[in-house]
Design an enzyme around this catalytic site. Structure first.
Site, PDB file in Angstrom:
ATOM      1  N   ASP A 254       1.245  -1.292   0.378  1.00 27.15           N
ATOM      2  CA  ASP A 254       0.056   0.339   0.003  1.00 27.15           C
ATOM      3  C   ASP A 254       0.882   1.380   0.314  1.00 27.15           C
ATOM      4  O   ASP A 254       2.370   1.509   0.433  1.00 27.15           O
ATOM      5  CB  ASP A 254      -1.058  -0.267   1.756  1.00 27.15           C
ATOM      6  CG  ASP A 254      -0.323  -0.445   2.423  1.00 27.15           C
ATOM      7  OD1 ASP A 254       0.876  -0.125   2.564  1.00 27.15           O
ATOM      8  OD2 ASP A 254      -0.792  -0.878   3.114  1.00 27.15           O
TER       9      ASP A 254
ATOM     10  N   ASN B 233      -8.305  -1.057  13.681  1.00 29.29           N
ATOM     11  CA  ASN B 233      -9.661  -1.558  13.222  1.00 29.29           C
ATOM     12  C   ASN B 233      -9.881  -2.974  12.302  1.00 29.29           C
ATOM     13  O   ASN B 233     -10.754  -3.118  11.735  1.00 29.29           O
ATOM     14  CB  ASN B 233     -10.611  -0.083  12.532  1.00 29.29           C
ATOM     15  CG  ASN B 233      -9.047   0.176  11.009  1.00 29.29           C
ATOM     16  OD1 ASN B 233      -8.453  -0.584  10.870  1.00 29.29           O
ATOM     17  ND2 ASN B 233      -9.538   1.262  10.083  1.00 29.29           N
TER      18      ASN B 233
ATOM     19  N   HIS C  12      -7.796  -3.256   9.696  1.00 27.52           N
ATOM     20  CA  HIS C  12      -7.095  -3.685   8.397  1.00 27.52           C
ATOM     21  C   HIS C  12      -6.673  -4.262   8.046  1.00 27.52           C
ATOM     22  O   HIS C  12      -5.605  -4.572   8.598  1.00 27.52           O
ATOM     23  CB  HIS C  12      -7.543  -1.761   8.000  1.00 27.52           C
ATOM     24  CG  HIS C  12      -6.182  -1.579   7.998  1.00 27.52           C
ATOM     25  ND1 HIS C  12      -5.693   0.231   8.649  1.00 27.52           N
ATOM     26  CD2 HIS C  12      -4.825  -1.812   8.763  1.00 27.52           C
ATOM     27  CE1 HIS C  12      -4.708   0.213   8.447  1.00 27.52           C
ATOM     28  NE2 HIS C  12      -3.601  -0.552   9.118  1.00 27.52           N
TER      29      HIS C  12
ATOM     30  N   GLU D 139      -9.615  -0.664   4.662  1.00 28.73           N
ATOM     31  CA  GLU D 139     -10.050  -0.266   5.426  1.00 28.73           C
ATOM     32  C   GLU D 139     -12.042  -0.743   5.872  1.00 28.73           C
ATOM     33  O   GLU D 139     -12.448  -1.094   4.646  1.00 28.73           O
ATOM     34  CB  GLU D 139     -10.446   1.095   6.044  1.00 28.73           C
ATOM     35  CG  GLU D 139      -9.416   2.078   5.610  1.00 28.73           C
ATOM     36  CD  GLU D 139      -8.348   2.228   6.486  1.00 28.73           C
ATOM     37  OE1 GLU D 139      -8.605   1.032   7.531  1.00 28.73           O
ATOM     38  OE2 GLU D 139      -7.391   2.858   7.228  1.00 28.73           O
TER      39      GLU D 139
END
Ligand code: F6R
Length: 244
Positions: free
Chosen positions: A67, A136, A138, A143
């Site tokens: 990413d 979270n 991810h 996400e």
């Protein structure tokens, strides 16, 4: 998922590096899909040490970015490619022609994502995905919510990701947009290695291990994959889901 709990971050780095080295020994031109962030840094340092001690030969190894942020200049030190270059590519002497990167400065991010996917495919797919876990849930910058078949794409970072990424760059703003290999790319990797370190990750790791595959917890899609190793240090060990 094969969940292994080790004493501390040093043991995590050693075990993870041994696994990566095993993959490289089996397939010297393996393609790694490599996360940045804090968690894999010990492993990358250990791989560099193994190379120096001639325990690892990365001369044919290939590395793809997982990413990156959008909207940064080619030379911006906050780019995750620049981070990967410092932490992994330079120490292992992996030249540009053995890397797959996002053209994150491209005027058309959707096209840049298609070019990235085409490069991964042309390279024969990913042999090992090396991943960290977001607070979270991810993976990469997938996400919540992210489906298992989500494609490589541009995304807006979640508030908790912006907050945790701020610690990487102290006084400099974190870009709010990013590109990520889709969950579909991650799940197509032949093997997956997920590292989890520190007490602040214990609750989310516990939720991932207990959850059915659920877009609201992207890492839970790893339950669909047949070859996932999770290495967690003792602090990240989930209280309920794992006894030892
Ligand atoms: C970064 C990445 C992210 C991180 C995750 C955990 O390339 O893919 O998914 O792996 O946010 O970050 P750390 O390791 O800093 O806690």
């Amino acid at each position: 998922m094969d969940v292994r709990v080790v004493d501390d971050v040093r043991a995590l780095a050693r075990d993870a590096a041994a696994m990566v080295a095993g993959v490289v020994a089996e397939r010297p031109d393996a393609l790694l899909l490599a996360a940045t962030g804090d968690t894999p840094m010990g492993c990358y340092a250990e791989l560099a040490r193994m190379r120096q001690d001639r325990l690892l030969d990365p001369s044919r190894l290939r590395v793809a970015q997982l990413d990156d942020y959008l909207g940064l200049g080619e030379d911006d030190s906050r780019s995750l490619y620049a981070w990967m270059q410092r932490a992994l590519l330079a120490p292992l002497d992996i030249e540009r022609d053995r890397t797959i990167r996002f053209l994150s400065g491209h005027a058309d991010p959707a096209l840049a994502c298609r070019m990235y996917d085409a490069d991964i495919q042309a390279a024969g797919g990913v042999d090992l995905a090396i991943l960290g876990l977001g607070l979270n849930g991810h993976l990469g910058f997938n996400e919540p919510p992210s489906s298992a078949d989500s494609q490589t794409r541009a995304v807006s970072l979640a508030p908790e990701t912006l907050e945790s990424n701020a610690s990487y760059w102290r006084d400099v703003a974190v870009p709010e947009r990013a590109v990520t290999a889709g969950m579909s790319v991650i799940l197509s990797a032949r093997r997956v290695l997920l590292f989890v370190s520190g007490g602040r990750k214990a609750a989310i790791l516990d939720r991932i291990l207990r959850s059915e595959p659920d877009p609201r917890l992207p890492a839970s899609h790893l339950h669909r994959h047949g070859d996932v190793v999770v290495i967690a240090d003792r602090d990240a060990r989930p209280g309920g889901a794992l006894a030892a």
